[in-house]
Structures are given as C-alpha cells and as structure tokens.
Design a protein around this motif. Structure first.
Motif, PDB file in Angstrom:
ATOM      1  N   GLU A  92       0.754  -1.394  -0.013  1.00 53.20           N
ATOM      2  CA  GLU A  92       0.025   0.099   0.174  1.00 53.20           C
ATOM      3  C   GLU A  92       0.723   1.333   0.039  1.00 53.20           C
ATOM      4  O   GLU A  92       0.516   2.166  -0.611  1.00 53.20           O
ATOM      5  CB  GLU A  92      -0.948  -0.163   1.318  1.00 53.20           C
ATOM      6  N   PHE A  93       1.931   1.239   0.650  1.00 52.70           N
ATOM      7  CA  PHE A  93       2.871   2.407   0.764  1.00 52.70           C
ATOM      8  C   PHE A  93       3.315   2.699  -0.534  1.00 52.70           C
ATOM      9  O   PHE A  93       3.358   4.350  -0.914  1.00 52.70           O
ATOM     10  CB  PHE A  93       4.139   1.998   1.455  1.00 52.70           C
ATOM     11  N   GLY A  94       3.686   2.013  -1.300  1.00 55.16           N
ATOM     12  CA  GLY A  94       4.061   2.379  -2.868  1.00 55.16           C
ATOM     13  C   GLY A  94       2.803   3.260  -3.413  1.00 55.16           C
ATOM     14  O   GLY A  94       3.141   4.234  -4.296  1.00 55.16           O
ATOM     15  N   GLU A  95       1.688   2.624  -3.427  1.00 52.78           N
ATOM     16  CA  GLU A  95       0.580   3.453  -3.943  1.00 52.78           C
ATOM     17  C   GLU A  95       0.147   4.741  -3.266  1.00 52.78           C
ATOM     18  O   GLU A  95      -0.284   5.323  -3.820  1.00 52.78           O
ATOM     19  CB  GLU A  95      -0.722   2.367  -3.440  1.00 52.78           C
ATOM     20  N   MET A  96       0.337   4.751  -1.839  1.00 55.68           N
ATOM     21  CA  MET A  96       0.209   6.000  -1.229  1.00 55.68           C
ATOM     22  C   MET A  96       0.980   7.091  -1.800  1.00 55.68           C
ATOM     23  O   MET A  96       0.820   8.396  -2.080  1.00 55.68           O
ATOM     24  CB  MET A  96       0.617   5.899   0.256  1.00 55.68           C
ATOM     25  N   ILE A  97       2.368   6.686  -2.445  1.00 59.72           N
ATOM     26  CA  ILE A  97       3.420   7.766  -2.802  1.00 59.72           C
ATOM     27  C   ILE A  97       2.982   8.020  -4.092  1.00 59.72           C
ATOM     28  O   ILE A  97       2.749   9.176  -4.466  1.00 59.72           O
ATOM     29  CB  ILE A  97       4.486   7.134  -3.046  1.00 59.72           C
ATOM     30  N   ARG A  98       2.346   7.236  -4.800  1.00 60.35           N
ATOM     31  CA  ARG A  98       1.891   7.439  -6.231  1.00 60.35           C
ATOM     32  C   ARG A  98       0.761   8.240  -6.355  1.00 60.35           C
ATOM     33  O   ARG A  98       0.786   9.148  -7.060  1.00 60.35           O
ATOM     34  CB  ARG A  98       1.800   5.967  -6.947  1.00 60.35           C
ATOM     35  N   THR A  99      -0.172   8.012  -5.336  1.00 64.74           N
ATOM     36  CA  THR A  99      -1.305   8.882  -5.511  1.00 64.74           C
ATOM     37  C   THR A  99      -1.501   9.996  -4.428  1.00 64.74           C
ATOM     38  O   THR A  99      -2.310  10.883  -4.627  1.00 64.74           O
ATOM     39  CB  THR A  99      -2.517   8.025  -4.891  1.00 64.74           C
ATOM     40  N   GLY A 100      -0.319  10.190  -3.579  1.00 64.26           N
ATOM     41  CA  GLY A 100      -0.145  11.452  -2.971  1.00 64.26           C
ATOM     42  C   GLY A 100      -0.901  11.240  -1.674  1.00 64.26           C
ATOM     43  O   GLY A 100      -0.887  12.311  -0.820  1.00 64.26           O
ATOM     44  N   THR A 101      -1.485  10.142  -1.184  1.00 65.18           N
ATOM     45  CA  THR A 101      -2.220  10.232   0.017  1.00 65.18           C
ATOM     46  C   THR A 101      -0.947   9.852   1.191  1.00 65.18           C
ATOM     47  O   THR A 101      -1.841  10.145   2.367  1.00 65.18           O
ATOM     48  CB  THR A 101      -3.106   8.860   0.115  1.00 65.18           C
ATOM     49  N   LEU A 102       0.159   9.866   0.921  1.00 62.88           N
ATOM     50  CA  LEU A 102       1.001  10.050   1.915  1.00 62.88           C
ATOM     51  C   LEU A 102       1.134  11.276   2.699  1.00 62.88           C
ATOM     52  O   LEU A 102       1.364  11.200   3.953  1.00 62.88           O
ATOM     53  CB  LEU A 102       2.412   9.478   1.275  1.00 62.88           C
ATOM     54  N   ASP A 103       0.635  12.346   1.974  1.00 62.04           N
ATOM     55  CA  ASP A 103       0.436  13.621   2.849  1.00 62.04           C
ATOM     56  C   ASP A 103      -0.398  13.410   3.862  1.00 62.04           C
ATOM     57  O   ASP A 103       0.094  14.042   5.050  1.00 62.04           O
ATOM     58  CB  ASP A 103      -0.498  14.554   1.957  1.00 62.04           C
ATOM     59  N   PHE A 104      -1.537  12.700   3.859  1.00 62.99           N
ATOM     60  CA  PHE A 104      -2.195  12.685   5.238  1.00 62.99           C
ATOM     61  C   PHE A 104      -1.532  12.107   6.558  1.00 62.99           C
ATOM     62  O   PHE A 104      -1.765  12.138   7.458  1.00 62.99           O
ATOM     63  CB  PHE A 104      -3.552  11.972   4.989  1.00 62.99           C
ATOM     64  N   ALA A 105      -0.902  10.738   5.896  1.00 61.88           N
ATOM     65  CA  ALA A 105       0.025  10.120   6.933  1.00 61.88           C
ATOM     66  C   ALA A 105       1.143  11.045   7.618  1.00 61.88           C
ATOM     67  O   ALA A 105       1.341  11.028   8.817  1.00 61.88           O
ATOM     68  CB  ALA A 105       0.580   8.844   6.146  1.00 61.88           C
ATOM     69  N   LEU A 106       1.795  11.999   6.792  1.00 62.79           N
ATOM     70  CA  LEU A 106       2.437  12.954   7.369  1.00 62.79           C
ATOM     71  C   LEU A 106       2.231  13.906   8.279  1.00 62.79           C
ATOM     72  O   LEU A 106       2.752  14.225   9.079  1.00 62.79           O
ATOM     73  CB  LEU A 106       3.317  13.653   6.198  1.00 62.79           C
ATOM     74  N   LEU A 107       0.836  14.101   8.005  1.00 62.93           N
ATOM     75  CA  LEU A 107       0.300  15.129   8.931  1.00 62.93           C
ATOM     76  C   LEU A 107      -0.170  14.524  10.242  1.00 62.93           C
ATOM     77  O   LEU A 107      -0.474  15.475  11.149  1.00 62.93           O
ATOM     78  CB  LEU A 107      -0.923  15.851   8.366  1.00 62.93           C
ATOM     79  N   LYS A 108      -0.404  13.586  10.392  1.00 66.38           N
ATOM     80  CA  LYS A 108      -0.702  12.965  11.699  1.00 66.38           C
ATOM     81  C   LYS A 108       0.229  12.962  12.894  1.00 66.38           C
ATOM     82  O   LYS A 108       1.519  12.794  12.527  1.00 66.38           O
ATOM     83  CB  LYS A 108      -1.477  11.524  11.565  1.00 66.38           C
ATOM     84  N   PRO A 109      -0.413  13.304  14.093  1.00 64.88           N
ATOM     85  CA  PRO A 109       0.704  13.592  15.306  1.00 64.88           C
ATOM     86  C   PRO A 109       1.327  12.027  15.763  1.00 64.88           C
ATOM     87  O   PRO A 109       1.168  11.789  16.837  1.00 64.88           O
ATOM     88  CB  PRO A 109      -0.124  14.299  16.102  1.00 64.88           C
ATOM     89  N   ILE A 110       1.744  11.443  14.805  1.00 61.73           N
ATOM     90  CA  ILE A 110       2.398   9.997  15.371  1.00 61.73           C
ATOM     91  C   ILE A 110       3.343   9.634  14.400  1.00 61.73           C
ATOM     92  O   ILE A 110       3.485  10.111  13.110  1.00 61.73           O
ATOM     93  CB  ILE A 110       1.288   9.114  15.292  1.00 61.73           C
ATOM     94  N   ASP A 111       4.264   8.985  14.664  1.00 57.14           N
ATOM     95  CA  ASP A 111       5.424   8.482  13.992  1.00 57.14           C
ATOM     96  C   ASP A 111       5.070   7.821  12.556  1.00 57.14           C
ATOM     97  O   ASP A 111       4.413   6.705  12.401  1.00 57.14           O
ATOM     98  CB  ASP A 111       6.424   7.362  14.703  1.00 57.14           C
ATOM     99  N   THR A 112       5.513   8.649  11.428  1.00 63.08           N
ATOM    100  CA  THR A 112       5.116   8.297  10.156  1.00 63.08           C
ATOM    101  C   THR A 112       5.267   6.584   9.817  1.00 63.08           C
ATOM    102  O   THR A 112       4.352   5.873   9.310  1.00 63.08           O
ATOM    103  CB  THR A 112       5.555   8.980   9.015  1.00 63.08           C
ATOM    104  N   GLN A 113       6.420   5.993  10.091  1.00 63.85           N
ATOM    105  CA  GLN A 113       6.851   4.741   9.725  1.00 63.85           C
ATOM    106  C   GLN A 113       5.927   3.881  10.355  1.00 63.85           C
ATOM    107  O   GLN A 113       5.476   2.829   9.926  1.00 63.85           O
ATOM    108  CB  GLN A 113       8.304   4.490   9.990  1.00 63.85           C
ATOM    109  N   PHE A 114       5.546   4.134  11.636  1.00 66.51           N
ATOM    110  CA  PHE A 114       4.688   3.299  12.599  1.00 66.51           C
ATOM    111  C   PHE A 114       3.245   3.400  11.899  1.00 66.51           C
ATOM    112  O   PHE A 114       2.594   2.265  11.574  1.00 66.51           O
ATOM    113  CB  PHE A 114       4.860   3.980  13.953  1.00 66.51           C
ATOM    114  N   LEU A 115       2.607   4.322  11.589  1.00 70.61           N
ATOM    115  CA  LEU A 115       1.362   4.660  10.975  1.00 70.61           C
ATOM    116  C   LEU A 115       1.441   3.706   9.514  1.00 70.61           C
ATOM    117  O   LEU A 115       0.466   2.888   9.315  1.00 70.61           O
ATOM    118  CB  LEU A 115       1.229   6.239  10.742  1.00 70.61           C
TER     119      LEU A 115
END
Lengths: 278, 276
Positions: A92-115
C-alpha cells in the motif's frame, strides 16, 4: 512510555477495523484463508516427497525429517506474521506515494513509519500462522529430548527477531518507491530474496554457496531470520561448539542492525518525498 | 485474404510495441525469476550428497541424477516461458465482468483470434528480450547438461514446446471464459495456478510422485505445460512413449481449442452486458 501506550491503542484500533472489514466480506475471507494454506500444504507435500528419498538434508547437517519440519514451521510462523502485519502495508505504501495520500499520514501526530507500517492487519494470514504453530508442535513432539521453558522463551524472542529482519527488508524496499515513483518489481524482489531462507543455511556450500551464505547472513540477514530460532528449538547438532553462541547472538544483532538501517532509509526517503497529484 | 493478413499484422505490431514500453523492468523481472532456482539447486545438491553418503553409490531420485535434476529445473523454466500465460484468464474475466468484452461482439474480429495474436506478439517480444538472461544462465549451467538430444529428439522437443504454448493458451482461455457463468473467478484461478504449479512438474519432476498419484497427475493435461518437454529433452520419455506423448499433447490442444470456442459461443449468447 505514554507515547508507547498511545501507539498501542492506535494499533488496536487498526487491528479492530481490519477485522471488521474482513468480517464484512466473510466468504472472501474464508477463500483467502483456504487458498493461502493450500499453497503451504502443497509445499509440505513437496518436503514429504523429498524425505521419501532421503533421510536428511545434507551430510552431517542434522536436518532430518522432523528437524526440518520444525524449521519449515518456524519459517511459516515468521512469514505469516510478516504478511499478517506488514505485507499489505508495504504494498500500500507504494500506492500512497504514487497517489499522494501519504500527505495525510505525514500530517498525523504520530511516527509516520509506525503509521504506514501497521495500518492494515491481514487477518487471513492467521490461518498459516496456526498451521506453522501446529507444524512446530507436531515436529518437536516427534523428536527426542525435552524442551525447557528457557528454550521456549528464547525461541519466541528469536522468532520476533526474524519478523523484525523481514519487516526491515520489506520497508527498506518499499521506501525506495519514493525515489523510483513506482516500484512493483522490487516487492517481487523481496519475495525472491526471502525465498533464500526457505531451507537450512547448511545447504549453501561450495564455491558458489559460501558467498551466498555469507551475503544472506551478514549483508541481508534473511538466513539468520529463520535459522537461529529453528536451531534454538530443535538443536539439530547438540552438544554445540563455542562459536555457536556467536551464531545465536547474531539474531538480535542482525535484527537491531536491520531495523536501524530501515529507519534510516525510511527517514532519508521521506525527506525526498514530493507530494503527488495535488 | 490480404485484409485478414493486414489486420493480423496490425494487431501483432501494436501489441509488440506495447510490450516493449517497459523493457527495463521486464529484463530485470526475467533475470529475477531465476533466483528461486538457485535455492532449489542447492537443496538438491544437499539431498544428493546425503543419499550418496548413505547408499555408497551413484545417487538417483526417481531415475534423476544430480545433473539431470538441475537440468530438469532449468528446462522447466524454458517450458514455462512457452506455456505460461500471465493475465490471460484474469484479463478475459475482467473484460466480461466490466462489459468491455462487447467490443468483440461488435467489431469484426474474433476474440480468441485477437487474444491469440496479442499473446503471440507478447511472447515474441519476451523471447527477444529474455534470450539474454536465458542464454547467460544456460551457458553458466552448461555442465549440468550431460547428454543433449540427438536428431529427431530435437524436433520432438521443439514441437512439444510449441504445443505447450498452444495448450497453455487454450486452457487458460477456457478458464477465463468460465466468467460468463460465474463472473468472479479469481479464486478459481488461484486454485488452477496452484494445481498447475504442482502437477505441471514445475515444482519437481512428477516421476517422483508415488503411486497412485503419479498415474493421476500424468493423466491430466497439466504435465504437458512443463514436465513433458523437459522429459523429452532429457530422454526420460523415448521412442513410442515419446510419440504417444506428443499425440496426447496434440489431442489436448485440439480439445481445449474446441472447448474454448464452444465456451465463447455459448457464453456470448448468455452474456448480458454489465457495466454499460
């Protein structure tokens, strides 16, 4: 400590949501459960066939039939835990990068790699986990020699180390899709590399085997991931050599090192992330 | 006649260009597919060394020596390069489910014919690119090929490979057509994939199976996708058995060709155009 408690509760929410999702499509869940264990049973059939022709794998390695099945069960436990918690997320991570939804993960107040590592739990992999546990129990009960509680605790700890090693490798690969844009074949590459840990490390011998064994023990430690716990449990060559302690110690060391490398790659990759399609 | 040929050529050319678009990824993928064989070679080396040590004679497993065994695995890779049809059945299923299959009902091009040319183009491009890793691997492993076929056996080998391609195509196409009746066939496809991995001889030479399994597995057509060509090459089937096997393989090809055609005609009549 509070951070840890919060991470745990977030993880429980993820696990519960995934379970609800899986139970919504119950027939699909059952099919996945059956088909993934069908694959495992086919492999076990192949192993049985091999032991139909030979008493053990390799001269003087001590991997007889039941020792080997304990090994295969251990490999199955480690692999199914990895696929249960991390495989879908890596994909899923590859897909998040391709579609740009990783932005939402980066914004959350928790360690991104964990999330991104734990947001989906693939409950259907639990089927193979059970098969692996049963396999280990059956195999060890067929072997002479009692297994002490200390050995069991060490075994569980080493299994955990194995999962950490496979996870680190998976997410190191997944993180590279930030640089490459899309990375479907690298996940296949992960599968192919992990397939080197399917058999005991003693089979890698000779001019070509030694470098392979060295590479997959010290550089990409997938051989350590399964061999150390399996060896700890069934002790195919018990009274062991003094140097075997170094071998046993290699599991936690390799796990810690690969996790550190994975964290580093992940952080580096995130720094190069340029949000897509917004 | 000329227009049929030009249609065929156009389909072939476009499909080839499409396939070449991602050649880098594709070359890497081909080379990577040899990696699992490496572990298999080492596993067998260990097994054979053990058998040799315990029996004190030239070790064989179901008639295969160590060299034969490794050669067998490499040859099944080659068989699979002809017979495997990635995405064929699932592609047909997707077209039926989403409704895009209706273009074949409107356009004056037969679906099986189009898919066949499309697949042929992909395979041709595949061989053009894959010849590099294949030659490399076979050259490095040339020591494992103790005996190479003589004369007519070569012809039989090539014929069995070509028929493996045809059988693989029509067999998977038939399974894809089942979508007309079931709509969702992905789990069925997975079961087919598992069965074919095990029974085609891709995983191990099917001679290793104990009775009654060996008879059962040799009675179903899957062995012609990987095992049979390799067995012809290695001289495991010879003379009358070889001719009989080739005839049987040809029979299966014709059977699945007819079955696929029949399924298409019956299916198209059932088809109710989902998805607008």
């Amino acid at each position: 400590m509070r951070g840890f408690a919060r991470a745990w509760s977030v993880f429980l929410t993820f696990a519960r949501n995934s379970l609800i999702r899986d139970m919504t499509f119950r027939a699909n869940f059952l099919i996945e459960l059956v088909s993934s264990s069908a694959w495992v049973f086919m492999n076990l059939g192949f192993y049985l066939l091999i032991f139909h022709y030979t008493p053990s794998i390799g001269v003087g390695t001590g991997w007889g039939k039941w020792e080997f099945f304990a090994f295969a069960g251990t490999g199955l436990i480690i692999n199914s835990l990895t696929s249960m918690f991390f495989m879908t997320n890596g994909d899923e991570f590859g897909e998040m990068i391709r579609t740009g939804t990783l932005d939402f993960a980066l914004l959350k107040p928790i360690d991104t790699q964990f999330l991104v590592s734990l947001q989906r739990v693939e409950w259907s992999s639990a089927g193979n986990l059970v098969v692996g546990i049963v396999l280990v129990l059956v195999a060890t009960s067929r072997l002479a020699g009692a297994i002490g509680p200390g050995q069991v605790i060490l075994y569980l700890a080493f299994v955990l180390c194995g999962v950490v090693i496979l996870y680190s490798l998976l997410f190191s690969f997944a993180a590279t899709s930030i640089w490459l844009g899309r990375n479907t074949s690298l996940l296949d590459f992960w599968f192919y590399i992990v397939s080197f840990s399917r058999y005991p490390m003693e089979i890698y011998q000779g001019r070509l085997g030694r470098p392979i064994r060295w590479f997959f023990s010290f550089v990409v430690p997938v051989l350590v991931a399964v061999n150390v716990p399996a060896r700890e449990l069934v002790r195919p060559l018990y009274p062991r050599l003094a140097s075997d302690w170094l071998f046993t110690l290699s599991a936690p060391v390799a796990a810690a090192a690969s996790f550190a490398v994975c964290r580093w790659i992940f952080a580096r990759a995130l720094r190069s992330y340029r949000s897509a399609s917004s | 006649m000329a227009s049929t040929a030009s249609t065929a050529w156009t389909i072939l050319r476009i499909s080839m260009e499409e396939r070449l678009a991602y050649r880098g990824d594709f070359m890497l993928g081909t080379l990577m597919r040899f990696l699992p064989i490496v572990t298999q070679i080492f596993l067998w080396a260990a097994v054979f060394s053990e058998i040799e040590a315990t029996t004190n004679r030239g070790a064989t497993v179901a008639g295969y020596g160590y060299h034969d065994m490794v050669a067998y695995y490499l040859l099944t890779m080659l068989s699979r390069a002809f017979s495997s049809m990635p995405g064929l059945a699932s592609g047909i299923a997707r077209e039926i489910r989403s409704g895009t299959v209706k273009r074949f009902l409107i356009q004056p091009v037969d679906m099986l014919y189009f898919l066949f040319l499309y697949r042929l183009a992909h395979k041709l491009v595949y061989y053009a690119v894959a010849v590099v890793p294949f030659v490399l691997v076979f050259y490095l492993c040339r020591g494992f090929f103790v005996e190479t076929p003589q004369g007519w056996v070569w012809v039989a080998y090539v014929v069995s490979l070509l028929m493996a391609f045809l059988l693989g195509f029509f067999l998977e196409a038939t399974i894809g057509m089942l979508s007309f009746w079931f709509l969702e066939v992905s789990s069925l496809l997975f079961i087919y994939m598992l069965l074919s991995f095990f029974c085609s001889g891709h995983m191990f030479p099917i001679d290793m199976l104990p009775e009654p399994w060996a008879t059962v597995v040799k009675a179903i057509p899957l062995q012609y996708l990987a095992y049979f060509p390799a067995a012809v090459f290695l001289g495991k089937v010879q003379g009358a058995a070889m001719i009989g096997g080739l005839l049987m393989q040809a029979t299966w090809v014709v059977a699945f060709f007819l079955l696929a055609r029949w399924a298409w005609h019956r299916g198209a009549r059932r088809y109710s155009a989902f998805g607008g």
